[in-house]
Design a protein around this motif. Structure first.
Motif, PDB file in Angstrom:
ATOM      1  N   PHE A  54       0.779  -1.239   0.000  1.00  0.00           N
ATOM      2  CA  PHE A  54       0.000   0.000   0.000  1.00  0.00           C
ATOM      3  C   PHE A  54       0.811   1.289   0.000  1.00  0.00           C
ATOM      4  CE2 PHE A  54       0.702  -0.998   4.432  1.00  0.00           C
ATOM      5  CZ  PHE A  54       0.944   0.234   5.012  1.00  0.00           C
ATOM      6  N   TRP A  55       2.053   1.247   0.475  1.00  0.00           N
ATOM      7  CA  TRP A  55       2.758   2.525   0.573  1.00  0.00           C
ATOM      8  C   TRP A  55       3.539   2.843  -0.699  1.00  0.00           C
ATOM      9  CZ3 TRP A  55       4.293  -1.866   3.203  1.00  0.00           C
ATOM     10  CH2 TRP A  55       5.537  -2.377   2.896  1.00  0.00           C
ATOM     11  N   LEU A  56       3.492   1.937  -1.686  1.00  0.00           N
ATOM     12  CA  LEU A  56       4.276   2.186  -2.893  1.00  0.00           C
ATOM     13  C   LEU A  56       3.379   2.678  -4.031  1.00  0.00           C
ATOM     14  CD1 LEU A  56       6.772  -0.808  -2.996  1.00  0.00           C
ATOM     15  CD2 LEU A  56       7.196   1.574  -2.347  1.00  0.00           C
ATOM     16  N   GLN A  57       4.007   3.361  -4.970  1.00  0.00           N
ATOM     17  CA  GLN A  57       3.311   3.833  -6.169  1.00  0.00           C
ATOM     18  C   GLN A  57       2.708   2.668  -6.933  1.00  0.00           C
ATOM     19  OE1 GLN A  57       4.289   6.899  -8.867  1.00  0.00           O
ATOM     20  NE2 GLN A  57       2.848   7.646  -7.360  1.00  0.00           N
ATOM     21  N   GLY A  58       1.513   2.868  -7.447  1.00  0.00           N
ATOM     22  CA  GLY A  58       0.892   1.857  -8.303  1.00  0.00           C
ATOM     23  C   GLY A  58       0.114   0.813  -7.537  1.00  0.00           C
ATOM     24  N   HIS A  59      -0.073   1.006  -6.222  1.00  0.00           N
ATOM     25  CA  HIS A  59      -0.831   0.004  -5.480  1.00  0.00           C
ATOM     26  C   HIS A  59      -2.319   0.189  -5.750  1.00  0.00           C
ATOM     27  CE1 HIS A  59      -1.284   3.425  -2.660  1.00  0.00           C
ATOM     28  NE2 HIS A  59      -2.432   2.849  -2.394  1.00  0.00           N
ATOM     29  N   GLU A  60      -3.052  -0.820  -5.393  1.00  0.00           N
ATOM     30  CA  GLU A  60      -4.499  -0.823  -5.637  1.00  0.00           C
ATOM     31  C   GLU A  60      -5.179  -0.893  -4.287  1.00  0.00           C
ATOM     32  OE1 GLU A  60      -7.320  -0.482  -8.515  1.00  0.00           O
ATOM     33  OE2 GLU A  60      -5.199  -0.807  -8.962  1.00  0.00           O
ATOM     34  N   PRO A  61      -6.143  -0.038  -3.987  1.00  0.00           N
ATOM     35  CA  PRO A  61      -6.791  -0.123  -2.675  1.00  0.00           C
ATOM     36  C   PRO A  61      -7.415  -1.506  -2.476  1.00  0.00           C
ATOM     37  CG  PRO A  61      -7.915   1.457  -4.116  1.00  0.00           C
ATOM     38  CD  PRO A  61      -6.680   1.048  -4.824  1.00  0.00           C
ATOM     39  N   GLY A  62      -7.339  -1.999  -1.231  1.00  0.00           N
ATOM     40  CA  GLY A  62      -7.902  -3.316  -0.959  1.00  0.00           C
ATOM     41  C   GLY A  62      -6.839  -4.401  -0.980  1.00  0.00           C
ATOM     42  N   TYR A  63      -5.722  -4.154  -1.682  1.00  0.00           N
ATOM     43  CA  TYR A  63      -4.636  -5.132  -1.695  1.00  0.00           C
ATOM     44  C   TYR A  63      -3.510  -4.590  -0.833  1.00  0.00           C
ATOM     45  CZ  TYR A  63      -7.151  -7.349  -5.509  1.00  0.00           C
ATOM     46  OH  TYR A  63      -8.098  -7.966  -6.268  1.00  0.00           O
ATOM     47  N   LEU A  64      -3.653  -4.762   0.490  1.00  0.00           N
ATOM     48  CA  LEU A  64      -2.775  -4.109   1.459  1.00  0.00           C
ATOM     49  C   LEU A  64      -1.300  -4.442   1.255  1.00  0.00           C
ATOM     50  CD1 LEU A  64      -4.057  -2.239   3.404  1.00  0.00           C
ATOM     51  CD2 LEU A  64      -3.825  -3.958   5.217  1.00  0.00           C
ATOM     52  N   LEU A  65      -1.029  -5.722   1.099  1.00  0.00           N
ATOM     53  CA  LEU A  65       0.378  -6.139   0.976  1.00  0.00           C
ATOM     54  C   LEU A  65       0.719  -6.515  -0.471  1.00  0.00           C
ATOM     55  CD1 LEU A  65       0.794  -8.255   4.256  1.00  0.00           C
ATOM     56  CD2 LEU A  65       1.250  -5.833   3.873  1.00  0.00           C
ATOM     57  N   GLY A  66      -0.088  -6.038  -1.420  1.00  0.00           N
ATOM     58  CA  GLY A  66       0.216  -6.301  -2.813  1.00  0.00           C
ATOM     59  C   GLY A  66      -0.319  -7.646  -3.286  1.00  0.00           C
ATOM     60  N   THR A  67       0.008  -7.995  -4.529  1.00  0.00           N
ATOM     61  CA  THR A  67      -0.443  -9.267  -5.096  1.00  0.00           C
ATOM     62  C   THR A  67       0.723 -10.004  -5.713  1.00  0.00           C
ATOM     63  OG1 THR A  67      -0.858  -8.257  -7.239  1.00  0.00           O
ATOM     64  CG2 THR A  67      -2.702  -8.301  -5.697  1.00  0.00           C
ATOM     65  N   ASP A  68       0.544 -11.312  -5.920  1.00  0.00           N
ATOM     66  CA  ASP A  68       1.592 -12.086  -6.590  1.00  0.00           C
ATOM     67  C   ASP A  68       1.394 -12.029  -8.098  1.00  0.00           C
ATOM     68  OD1 ASP A  68      -0.465 -13.796  -7.162  1.00  0.00           O
ATOM     69  OD2 ASP A  68       0.166 -15.372  -5.769  1.00  0.00           O
ATOM     70  N   SER A  69       2.174 -12.814  -8.844  1.00  0.00           N
ATOM     71  CA  SER A  69       2.147 -12.662 -10.296  1.00  0.00           C
ATOM     72  C   SER A  69       0.823 -13.102 -10.914  1.00  0.00           C
ATOM     73  CB  SER A  69       3.321 -13.416 -10.932  1.00  0.00           C
ATOM     74  OG  SER A  69       3.582 -14.585 -10.204  1.00  0.00           O
ATOM     75  N   LEU A  70       0.024 -13.889 -10.158  1.00  0.00           N
ATOM     76  CA  LEU A  70      -1.296 -14.285 -10.657  1.00  0.00           C
ATOM     77  C   LEU A  70      -2.389 -13.346 -10.158  1.00  0.00           C
ATOM     78  CD1 LEU A  70      -1.047 -18.162 -10.277  1.00  0.00           C
ATOM     79  CD2 LEU A  70      -0.830 -16.807 -12.360  1.00  0.00           C
ATOM     80  N   GLY A  71      -1.984 -12.279  -9.478  1.00  0.00           N
ATOM     81  CA  GLY A  71      -2.959 -11.310  -9.005  1.00  0.00           C
ATOM     82  C   GLY A  71      -3.682 -11.739  -7.743  1.00  0.00           C
ATOM     83  N   ARG A  72      -3.093 -12.669  -6.985  1.00  0.00           N
ATOM     84  CA  ARG A  72      -3.751 -13.108  -5.746  1.00  0.00           C
ATOM     85  C   ARG A  72      -3.265 -12.243  -4.593  1.00  0.00           C
ATOM     86  NH1 ARG A  72      -2.413 -19.413  -6.587  1.00  0.00           N
ATOM     87  NH2 ARG A  72      -0.371 -18.463  -6.769  1.00  0.00           N
ATOM     88  N   ASP A  73      -4.167 -11.959  -3.667  1.00  0.00           N
ATOM     89  CA  ASP A  73      -3.865 -11.039  -2.571  1.00  0.00           C
ATOM     90  C   ASP A  73      -2.887 -11.681  -1.579  1.00  0.00           C
ATOM     91  OD1 ASP A  73      -4.053  -8.771  -0.932  1.00  0.00           O
ATOM     92  OD2 ASP A  73      -5.514  -9.819   0.344  1.00  0.00           O
ATOM     93  N   VAL A  74      -1.734 -11.033  -1.364  1.00  0.00           N
ATOM     94  CA  VAL A  74      -0.689 -11.597  -0.512  1.00  0.00           C
ATOM     95  C   VAL A  74      -1.173 -11.729   0.934  1.00  0.00           C
ATOM     96  CG1 VAL A  74       1.594 -11.169   0.482  1.00  0.00           C
ATOM     97  CG2 VAL A  74       1.227 -10.865  -1.972  1.00  0.00           C
ATOM     98  N   LEU A  75      -1.814 -10.664   1.459  1.00  0.00           N
ATOM     99  CA  LEU A  75      -2.260 -10.691   2.853  1.00  0.00           C
ATOM    100  C   LEU A  75      -3.239 -11.844   3.102  1.00  0.00           C
ATOM    101  CD1 LEU A  75      -2.421  -9.518   5.684  1.00  0.00           C
ATOM    102  CD2 LEU A  75      -4.163  -7.924   4.858  1.00  0.00           C
ATOM    103  N   SER A  76      -4.211 -11.990   2.213  1.00  0.00           N
ATOM    104  CA  SER A  76      -5.206 -13.046   2.418  1.00  0.00           C
ATOM    105  C   SER A  76      -4.547 -14.419   2.358  1.00  0.00           C
ATOM    106  CB  SER A  76      -6.290 -12.962   1.346  1.00  0.00           C
ATOM    107  OG  SER A  76      -6.846 -11.674   1.329  1.00  0.00           O
ATOM    108  N   ARG A  77      -3.588 -14.562   1.451  1.00  0.00           N
ATOM    109  CA  ARG A  77      -2.915 -15.860   1.340  1.00  0.00           C
ATOM    110  C   ARG A  77      -2.096 -16.163   2.589  1.00  0.00           C
ATOM    111  NH1 ARG A  77      -3.207 -18.474  -3.298  1.00  0.00           N
ATOM    112  NH2 ARG A  77      -1.197 -19.545  -3.254  1.00  0.00           N
ATOM    113  N   ILE A  78      -1.473 -15.119   3.166  1.00  0.00           N
ATOM    114  CA  ILE A  78      -0.716 -15.333   4.418  1.00  0.00           C
ATOM    115  C   ILE A  78      -1.664 -15.789   5.522  1.00  0.00           C
ATOM    116  CG2 ILE A  78       0.521 -14.158   6.284  1.00  0.00           C
ATOM    117  CD1 ILE A  78       1.923 -12.474   4.211  1.00  0.00           C
TER     118      ILE A  78
END
Lengths: 283, 289, 336
Positions: A54-78
């Motif tokens: 979330f703190w970097l340029q180009g992030h998308e709201p709702g994806y707090l810790l970003g996504t992996d290469s398949l677009g899956r939410d990192v936080l939810s997967r953790i």
């Protein structure tokens, strides 16, 4: 001397409290994962691949810790990954503990041929490279949660057996055991009522450490792609993906790694802290 | 002029108020043998350690002076102090079983101070070691110098440690309960040996012990220590005929006499201990005013 | 005489252990599901082709029979043929062994240097903040296994500050003039320092990951052992002779403190070698461990068998070596 001891007394609760807090939070998060996870951990969206946190340029709201290469939410997967990790830690840890400690008690207290047999087995087990052995077992059993647990139990029982055997031997040589024997108790009942309570602190410490080790083993197995089905979120699997895309999306590696690191550290510090607690005469 | 002069030396456990040494003053003249007596925990070993600079890390010196041959040791930088002590003092330790390095041969353990600190030639140092081993009546010094400690008996090892203490002709030797760890049969020989060596070399000796019998045989004067406080400072005849302090009298009454080994013994009474403790505390208070 | 006897006894138990390992591996991998033969053949292969190959690899016989055939081969130095590469297992395994050995020994050296330095510094500065920091560092390093340290190193020195290589054993474009697979050693012997540097820079990260937990163990054990030794009278005596604290620690205490540490470090070194399996995978380092994981994934039974046995030989060998060194270094045992 005195100063050192009291210093450790003061320090001791801190690490116990910190590690217990982290593990409690993690357990709660794992239990409540379906409620608190912001996204579906399996949902792929190729348009949202490798989004930064979330703190970097180009992030998308709702994806707090970003996504992996398949677009899956990192936080939810953790969060979902914590479920598998903790399940493995609890079940594999406990079963290993029961089997290993029993073997150790039998060998250390009954001695004789039982001891020879178990000690030989321990020697043979110690000659196996544990990681390779677990990978081999998973290959034999087929990747599944049960296989992981079996592999951990089969490999790690010696950790308990070795230590408990030595402790049971020391305890068995003490006078209180002899007097219990004189009182006409059977060997087995002496073992359970006299020896077991005295080695219990050690067993609890080892169990805590084993839980941390189980989580690592699970992560290693999912890292080499042998854990459970590849879609299900596992920390090791996420780390493997992160390792592959490390130069493009470091966060895919970093966040599961931090979680895994803190969890393993907490289990270990919990164990060490308990050890100090149980052992008033610090060596 | 005393060779060693300790003035008002105080020490305590770091970060704690309890005193281990309370304004200890004592003098050892050149060539004198002084006994340092007290029950265990009285701080007598601490004085030896303070002089040699081997106090445990948990103990700190809070005041006073240790003047060795005119130099205040506590005012010296650590490195300088070490070399000075290495050249002028030596220690005969308590337990010969742990006082020799198990992984090194005897020879180098005697000669290392001479070669490394005092820069003797190796040949000179080895000759010196052989002579000293012969002097402490060790048969076949050559062989012993090539041996490891575990190959020798406790009595032998204590002889070696005595020889080693005299190696650099120190002016002051501190003997820290040198016979306590030995068999009774060996104790007497070792005591005689120390006395003989001291007489021959004219070394001043600070003899730390809890055994008044030993003191009466070896020493010329003694200091009685209680709870880190010097209660009495007397010559041997003075002490044994007319001890000044009630605690000294009680201590004496509690010691078997060589002249009358079967005579009745009186343990130090609680009343004497209480009075002595009160005196030490009173002295502490007046010192702090 | 007694010494020789105990050596022979140790050799016997070692052989029993190895036999046990051989039996267990052999039977475990026979239960592997999935037909390795079917995987080798092109899609259009007939039943007859499968049967022919199965017979060729001896897989049509009963398991005890297979074991006997395999064992008689092993005794003659024949560990069978790899199913995937069709090369002799022994040759394959020996070609990878040097890479793993160099990595393990490098890790051991790093661990000894770091651990030894920490133990000595901690002892020299007893009771200081530095010692407390070393203790906390040891605790951390011990709590977390090599796998995680490897990942952290990859992040730190592969991505954040990219100064070390994080995959492979040597830069692939470099021409290698080597006649053995001991790249690191040979480059040094051939005075090819450019190559040595490249290989060492590749090896450093995985070796460090393996070394961190062992370094912490060495530091902890050695410091403990030094601390106990520093209280002994001969150390005090050396101090009164005029030696500096550093000299006292290094010359008087250290030689005696090392011995009790040695046996434990020996066992820990076998754990380190076991750790190479996953670390090699993590750093794509072409050693035995990486080959082993591939062999498992490809169901290459003879190869898995060979590698596991080789690891077991190394483990038991290291333990044997440590016991002998201990006996040789301890003057009390030597002269007994």
């Amino acid at each position: 001397m005195l100063d050192g001891r009291s210093a450790i007394r003061r320090k001791l609760p801190a690490r116990l409290v910190l590690s217990a807090t982290w593990l409690t939070l993690l357990t709660l998060a794992a239990i409540c994962a379906p409620l608190i996870a912001p996204k579906d951990p399996l949902a792929q969206d190729l348009f949202l691949g490798q989004l930064p946190p979330f703190w970097l340029q180009g992030h998308e709201p709702g994806y707090l810790l970003g996504t992996d290469s398949l677009g899956r939410d990192v936080l939810s997967r953790i969060l979902y990954g914590a479920r598998l990790a903790l399940t493995v830690a609890l079940t594999a840890g406990t079963i290993t503990c029961i089997i290993g400690a029993t073997m150790g008690l039998l060998a250390g207290f009954l001695r004789g041929w039982v001891d020879i047999l178990i000690s030989r087995a321990i020697d043979i087990w110690m000659a196996f490279p544990p990681v390779l052995f677990s990978i081999l077992l998973i290959a034999v059993l087929g990747p599944s949660l049960t296989s992981i647990i079996i592999a951990i139990v089969v490999i790690d029982w010696t950790r308990f057996a070795r230590v408990i055997r030595a402790e049971a031997m020391t305890q068995g040589a003490m006078d209180y055991v002899a007097s219990a024997q004189v009182a006409g108790r059977t060997r087995l009942s002496t073992m359970v009522t006299e020896i077991l309570p005295n080695v219990l602190p050690t067993i609890v410490v080892l169990l805590t450490l084993e839980m941390g080790i189980s989580i690592i083993v699970e992560a290693i197995l999912s890292f080499v792609n042998l854990s459970i089905s590849t879609d299900d979120p596992t920390w090791g699997g996420m780390i493997a993906e992160g390792r592959a895309s490390i130069h493009q999306a470091w966060w895919v590696l970093v966040f599961p790694l931090i979680t895994l690191f803190l969890t393993v550290l907490s289990f270990s510090q919990l164990g060490e802290g308990l050890k100090d607690r149980f052992d008033p005469v610090l060596r | 002029m005393s060779y060693l002069s300790i003035r008002n030396l105080s020490a305590r456990l770091k970060g704690r108020p309890d005193q281990i040494l309370r304004r200890v003053s004592l003098e050892v003249a050149a060539g004198e043998v002084r006994g340092l007596v007290g029950e265990s925990g009285a701080g007598k070993s601490m004085i030896g350690k303070a002089i040699l600079g081997t106090l445990p890390q948990s103990v700190e010196i809070t005041g006073g002076q240790i003047i060795l041959d005119g130099t205040d040791l506590l005012a010296l930088p650590a490195a300088q102090r070490r070399t000075l002590i290495g050249a002028k003092c030596a220690l005969i330790p308590q337990d010969p079983l742990t006082a020799l390095n198990p992984s090194r041969r005897i020879g180098p353990q005697i000669t290392n101070r001479l070669v490394d600190i005092l820069h003797w030639s190796r040949a000179d140092a080895e000759k010196r070691a052989r002579d000293l081993l012969a002097e402490v009546q060790i048969p076949d010094p050559e062989r012993v110098m090539r041996s490891y400690p575990h190959e020798l008996s406790g009595g032998m090892r204590q002889r070696i440690l005595i020889a080693s203490a005299f190696a650099a002709e120190p002016k002051l030797i501190i003997a820290d309960e040198p016979t306590t760890a030995l068999d009774v049969t060996v104790q007497k020989q070792i005591l005689k040996l120390i006395a003989a060596m001291q007489a021959r070399h004219g070394t001043a000796l600070l003899f730390v012990t809890h055994d008044l019998g030993v003191v009466s045989k070896v020493c010329q004067s003694l200091s009685v220590l209680y709870a880190g406080y010097v209660l009495e400072d007397s010559t041997i005849p003075e002490f044994f005929h007319a001890p000044k302090h009630p605690y000294s009298r009680a201590l004496l009454a509690a010691t078997p006499k060589y002249t009358d080994p079967d005579g009745s013994l009186t343990p130090v009474s609680d009343a004497v201990i209480a009075a002595t403790r009160a005196e030490v505390e009173a002295a502490d208070r007046s010192a702090h005013v | 005489m007694q010494f020789l006897q105990s050596v022979l006894l140790r050799l016997c138990t070692t052989l029993i252990t190895l036999a046990g390992v051989a039996v267990i591996v052999f039977f475990v991998i026979r239960v592997v599901p999935g037909n390795p033969i079917a995987m080798m053949l092109p899609p259009g292969a007939t039943e007859a082709d499968v049967a022919r190959l199965t017979a060729l690899y001896g897989l049509d016989k009963s398991i005890p029979q297979q074991f006997l055939i395999w064992l008689s081969g092993v005794v003659q130095g024949d560990f069978g043929t790899s199913i995937t590469t069709k090369q002799p297992v022994l040759q394959l395994v020996l070609s990878r062994l040097p890479a793993t050995l160099e990595l393990s020994v490098m890790a051991l050296i790093i661990a000894i240097i770091i651990g030894g330095f920490m133990a000595l510094t901690g002892t020299r500065l007893r009771g200081s903040k530095t010692e407390a920091a070393i203790d906390i560092g040891n605790g951390m390093a011990l709590s977390v296994p090599d796998f995680l340290w490897g990942l952290i190193l990859i992040l730190a020195f592969g991505v954040l500050i990219p100064i070390f290589h994080i995959s492979g054993r040597v830069t692939p474009s470099l021409p290698l003039p080597f006649s053995t697979n001991f790249y690191l050693t040979e480059s040094l012997l051939r005075l090819r320092f450019d190559l040595w540097l490249d290989i060492a820079a590749h090896m450093f990260m995985p070796a460090l990951a393996l070394a961190i937990p062992l370094a912490a163990i060495i530091s902890q054990l050695l410091k403990q052992s030094l601390k106990e030794t520093m209280h002994l009278d001969y150390v005090t005596l050396a101090r009164t002779k005029g030696y500096s604290e550093t000299h006292v620690i290094l010359r008087e205490a250290l030689p005696n403190a090392i011995l009790p540490t040695l046996t434990l470090v020996g066992v820990q070194f076998t754990f380190l070698i076991g750790g190479t399996v996953i670390i090699e995978r993590l750093f794509s380092y072409e050693g035995l461990g990486n080959m082993a994981i591939d062999a498992v994934i490809n169901r290459d039974l003879p190869l898995i068998q060979g590698i596991v046995i080789l690891f077991a030989v190394i483990f038991t060998g290291v333990n044997l070596l440590v016991d002998l060194t201990y006996a040789a270094l301890n003057p009390r045992l030597r002269h007994a």
